[in-house]
Design an enzyme around this catalytic site. Structure first.
Site, PDB file in Angstrom:
ATOM      1  N   GLY A 159       0.386 -20.172 -13.157  1.00 32.97           N
ATOM      2  CA  GLY A 159      -0.644 -19.634 -12.276  1.00 32.97           C
ATOM      3  C   GLY A 159      -2.050 -20.098 -12.630  1.00 32.97           C
ATOM      4  O   GLY A 159      -2.278 -21.276 -12.950  1.00 32.97           O
ATOM      5  N   ASP A 161       2.120  -2.358 -10.089  1.00 36.48           N
ATOM      6  CA  ASP A 161       1.494  -1.636  -8.980  1.00 36.48           C
ATOM      7  C   ASP A 161       2.298  -0.419  -8.549  1.00 36.48           C
ATOM      8  O   ASP A 161       3.528  -0.474  -8.429  1.00 36.48           O
ATOM      9  CB  ASP A 161       1.328  -2.562  -7.768  1.00 36.48           C
ATOM     10  CG  ASP A 161       0.346  -3.708  -8.001  1.00 36.48           C
ATOM     11  OD1 ASP A 161      -0.297  -3.740  -9.061  1.00 36.48           O
ATOM     12  OD2 ASP A 161       0.222  -4.562  -7.103  1.00 36.48           O
ATOM     13  N   TYR A 212      -4.516  -1.396 -13.117  1.00 30.35           N
ATOM     14  CA  TYR A 212      -5.058  -2.766 -13.137  1.00 30.35           C
ATOM     15  C   TYR A 212      -6.577  -2.756 -12.913  1.00 30.35           C
ATOM     16  O   TYR A 212      -7.326  -3.441 -13.626  1.00 30.35           O
ATOM     17  CB  TYR A 212      -4.344  -3.552 -12.045  1.00 30.35           C
ATOM     18  CG  TYR A 212      -4.618  -5.032 -11.987  1.00 30.35           C
ATOM     19  CD1 TYR A 212      -3.816  -5.941 -12.675  1.00 30.35           C
ATOM     20  CD2 TYR A 212      -5.648  -5.546 -11.198  1.00 30.35           C
ATOM     21  CE1 TYR A 212      -4.044  -7.312 -12.591  1.00 30.35           C
ATOM     22  CE2 TYR A 212      -5.881  -6.905 -11.112  1.00 30.35           C
ATOM     23  CZ  TYR A 212      -5.067  -7.781 -11.807  1.00 30.35           C
ATOM     24  OH  TYR A 212      -5.298  -9.143 -11.714  1.00 30.35           O
ATOM     25  N   LYS A 228      -9.340  -4.087 -15.570  1.00 29.93           N
ATOM     26  CA  LYS A 228     -10.206  -5.218 -15.209  1.00 29.93           C
ATOM     27  C   LYS A 228     -11.675  -4.809 -15.186  1.00 29.93           C
ATOM     28  O   LYS A 228     -12.555  -5.614 -15.504  1.00 29.93           O
ATOM     29  CB  LYS A 228      -9.779  -5.811 -13.862  1.00 29.93           C
ATOM     30  CG  LYS A 228      -8.388  -6.461 -13.892  1.00 29.93           C
ATOM     31  CD  LYS A 228      -8.352  -7.688 -14.813  1.00 29.93           C
ATOM     32  CE  LYS A 228      -7.066  -8.463 -14.696  1.00 29.93           C
ATOM     33  NZ  LYS A 228      -7.037  -9.671 -15.545  1.00 29.93           N
ATOM     34  N   GLY A 267     -10.660 -13.463  -6.529  1.00 29.37           N
ATOM     35  CA  GLY A 267     -10.065 -12.677  -5.457  1.00 29.37           C
ATOM     36  C   GLY A 267      -8.576 -12.960  -5.432  1.00 29.37           C
ATOM     37  O   GLY A 267      -7.949 -13.193  -6.474  1.00 29.37           O
TER      38      GLY A 267
HETATM   39  N1  CAA Z   1      -4.829   1.508   2.024  1.00 28.05           N
HETATM   40  C1  CAA Z   1      -4.397   2.682   2.547  1.00 28.05           C
HETATM   41  N2  CAA Z   1      -3.113   3.025   2.602  1.00 28.05           N
HETATM   42  C2  CAA Z   1      -2.219   2.160   2.125  1.00 28.05           C
HETATM   43  C3  CAA Z   1      -2.581   0.928   1.567  1.00 28.05           C
HETATM   44  C4  CAA Z   1      -3.948   0.609   1.549  1.00 28.05           C
HETATM   45  N3  CAA Z   1      -4.389  -0.541   1.046  1.00 28.05           N
HETATM   46  N4  CAA Z   1      -1.470   0.293   1.155  1.00 28.05           N
HETATM   47  C5  CAA Z   1      -0.424   1.113   1.456  1.00 28.05           C
HETATM   48  N5  CAA Z   1      -0.901   2.218   2.045  1.00 28.05           N
HETATM   49  C6  CAA Z   1      -0.129   3.355   2.540  1.00 28.05           C
HETATM   50  C7  CAA Z   1       1.022   2.925   3.422  1.00 28.05           C
HETATM   51  O1  CAA Z   1       0.621   2.765   4.752  1.00 28.05           O
HETATM   52  C8  CAA Z   1       1.994   4.071   3.264  1.00 28.05           C
HETATM   53  O2  CAA Z   1       1.557   5.142   4.049  1.00 28.05           O
HETATM   54  P1  CAA Z   1       2.644   6.114   4.741  1.00 28.05           P
HETATM   55  O3  CAA Z   1       3.427   6.738   3.617  1.00 28.05           O
HETATM   56  O4  CAA Z   1       1.812   7.099   5.506  1.00 28.05           O
HETATM   57  O5  CAA Z   1       3.469   5.226   5.621  1.00 28.05           O
HETATM   58  C9  CAA Z   1       1.781   4.389   1.823  1.00 28.05           C
HETATM   59  O6  CAA Z   1       0.470   4.000   1.445  1.00 28.05           O
HETATM   60  C10 CAA Z   1       2.708   3.588   0.963  1.00 28.05           C
HETATM   61  O7  CAA Z   1       3.332   4.461   0.264  1.00 28.05           O
HETATM   62  P2  CAA Z   1       4.686   4.058  -0.386  1.00 28.05           P
HETATM   63  O8  CAA Z   1       5.289   5.278  -0.973  1.00 28.05           O
HETATM   64  O9  CAA Z   1       5.495   3.222   0.527  1.00 28.05           O
HETATM   65  O10 CAA Z   1       4.118   3.118  -1.561  1.00 28.05           O
HETATM   66  P3  CAA Z   1       4.965   2.201  -2.468  1.00 28.05           P
HETATM   67  O11 CAA Z   1       5.515   2.990  -3.586  1.00 28.05           O
HETATM   68  O12 CAA Z   1       5.874   1.357  -1.653  1.00 28.05           O
HETATM   69  O13 CAA Z   1       3.799   1.287  -3.068  1.00 28.05           O
HETATM   70  C11 CAA Z   1       2.249  -0.512  -3.105  1.00 28.05           C
HETATM   71  C12 CAA Z   1       3.009   0.507  -2.264  1.00 28.05           C
HETATM   72  C13 CAA Z   1       3.080  -1.033  -4.275  1.00 28.05           C
HETATM   73  C14 CAA Z   1       0.980   0.060  -3.680  1.00 28.05           C
HETATM   74  C15 CAA Z   1       1.983  -1.617  -2.114  1.00 28.05           C
HETATM   75  O14 CAA Z   1       1.151  -1.110  -1.103  1.00 28.05           O
HETATM   76  C16 CAA Z   1       1.298  -2.819  -2.723  1.00 28.05           C
HETATM   77  O15 CAA Z   1       1.913  -3.636  -3.400  1.00 28.05           O
HETATM   78  N6  CAA Z   1       0.013  -2.963  -2.457  1.00 28.05           N
HETATM   79  C17 CAA Z   1      -0.741  -4.138  -2.924  1.00 28.05           C
HETATM   80  C18 CAA Z   1      -1.417  -3.851  -4.187  1.00 28.05           C
HETATM   81  C19 CAA Z   1      -2.195  -5.081  -4.520  1.00 28.05           C
HETATM   82  O16 CAA Z   1      -3.080  -5.537  -3.792  1.00 28.05           O
HETATM   83  N7  CAA Z   1      -1.891  -5.677  -5.659  1.00 28.05           N
HETATM   84  C20 CAA Z   1      -2.573  -6.875  -6.063  1.00 28.05           C
HETATM   85  C21 CAA Z   1      -1.610  -7.746  -6.811  1.00 28.05           C
HETATM   86  S1  CAA Z   1      -2.319  -9.336  -7.094  1.00 28.05           S
HETATM   87  C22 CAA Z   1      -3.406  -9.066  -8.304  1.00 28.05           C
HETATM   88  O17 CAA Z   1      -3.507  -8.033  -8.874  1.00 28.05           O
HETATM   89  C23 CAA Z   1      -4.296 -10.223  -8.628  1.00 28.05           C
HETATM   90  C24 CAA Z   1      -5.708  -9.903  -8.413  1.00 28.05           C
HETATM   91  O18 CAA Z   1      -6.444  -9.734  -9.411  1.00 28.05           O
HETATM   92  C25 CAA Z   1      -6.260  -9.869  -7.062  1.00 28.05           C
END
Ligand code: CAA
Length: 240
Positions: free
Chosen positions: A13, A88, A147, A151, A178
């Site tokens: 990466g 996450d 995280y 950070k 980003g």
């Molecule tokens: N804002 C508001 N609501 C959100 C949301 C957001 N950004 N993301 C998810 N939700 C909501 C969903 O709509 C859902 O709502 P409902 O229950 O009403 O349908 C709920 O939250 C999701 O709940 P779940 O129980 O389904 O959640 P989950 O256990 O499946 O987990 C998660 C979800 C793992 C957090 C998933 O949303 C995810 O992976 N999000 C991305 C996180 C992210 O950006 N990680 C970055 C990784 S890369 C990195 O870290 C590098 C870097 O430095 C940039």
């Protein structure tokens, strides 16, 4: 003589791009990694950069790892704290071990690597500490309490190191990438990832090389007046 750079998480990466760019810029480079032996071997085969296995979450292993690298390549002048993991989960579902693993690697890991490298840099009157933080340390992120906290902590540590290192020729800076096209971001569910790309004004994920070029600049003599700073490289997704 060529300066020596150590890149943690340097075989895949963003870290692999950083290690490769530093080598191209004339540094002797050591790439640390924690687990993926196959990726490390492929990386060395492709780049000729030597790899060293230890976990940045383990202080004693960092002391020993640094000793090994310095024994083989000479004193580390440039330390790039890049190693990082995600675990996450929404906060209400986050388990204490998910919190701990991320803090241990992404925040304490920066202490664990910088602390043993610091005395040598002070003695030699030169050092570059470059820490890869994240946009999510600046703005927070749904699903990343662990995280984002780690950070953001990296930024506070960097600003303090800048003040303490300035009189000894050491600069300390952070880069906040980003969303970059790496395995870590590709592991985010596709729907979520597409939504994130929609929030990036330049309309695409970043490339690891775009972060590597920031590192090469901060490591250079040209950047000697820059310390305690945070470079955001996020396609305009979050403007500080
Ligand atoms: N804002 C508001 N609501 C959100 C949301 C957001 N950004 N993301 C998810 N939700 C909501 C969903 O709509 C859902 O709502 P409902 O229950 O009403 O349908 C709920 O939250 C999701 O709940 P779940 O129980 O389904 O959640 P989950 O256990 O499946 O987990 C998660 C979800 C793992 C957090 C998933 O949303 C995810 O992976 N999000 C991305 C996180 C992210 O950006 N990680 C970055 C990784 S890369 C990195 O870290 C590098 C870097 O430095 C940039």
């Amino acid at each position: 003589m060529a300066r020596t750079a150590l890149v943690t998480g340097g075989t895949r990466g963003i870290g692999a791009a950083i290690a490769t760019a530093l080598k191209a810029a004339g540094y002797q480079v050591a790439a640390n990694y924690a687990g993926n032996d196959d990726a490390a071997k492929t990386f060395t085969d492709e780049t000729g950069i030597k790899t060293y296995k230890w976990s940045v979450a383990d202080y004693d292993a960092c002391v020993q790892g640094l000793k090994t690298v310095e024994g083989e390549l000479g004193p580390v002048d440039v330390l790039v704290n890049n190693a990082g993991i995600t675990r996450d989960a929404p906060f209400h579902k986050m388990k204490p071990e998910q919190w701990r693993e991320v803090i241990d690697t992404n925040l304490t890991g920066v202490f664990n690597m910088t602390h043993p490298a610091w005395p040598g840099m002070r003695e030699r009157g030169f050092g570059r500490i470059i820490t890869i933080s994240s946009i999510n340390g600046q703005k927070g992120q749904f699903g990343q309490a662990n995280y984002a906290a780690a950070k953001a902590g990296d930024l506070g540590l960097t600003k303090t190191l800048a003040q303490e290192g300035a009189g000894k020729g050491i600069t300390a800076n952070a880069i906040c990438p980003g969303y970059i096209a790496t395995d870590m971001v590709m592991a985010v569910p596709e729907k979520v990832r597409e939504a994130i790309i929609g929030q990036i004004p330049v309309g695409r994920l970043g490339e690891p090389e775009e972060i590597a070029r920031c590192v090469v600049f901060l490591a250079s003599d040209d950047a000697g007046f820059i310390t305690g700073s945070t470079i955001s490289a996020n396609g305009g997704q979050f403007v500080v």
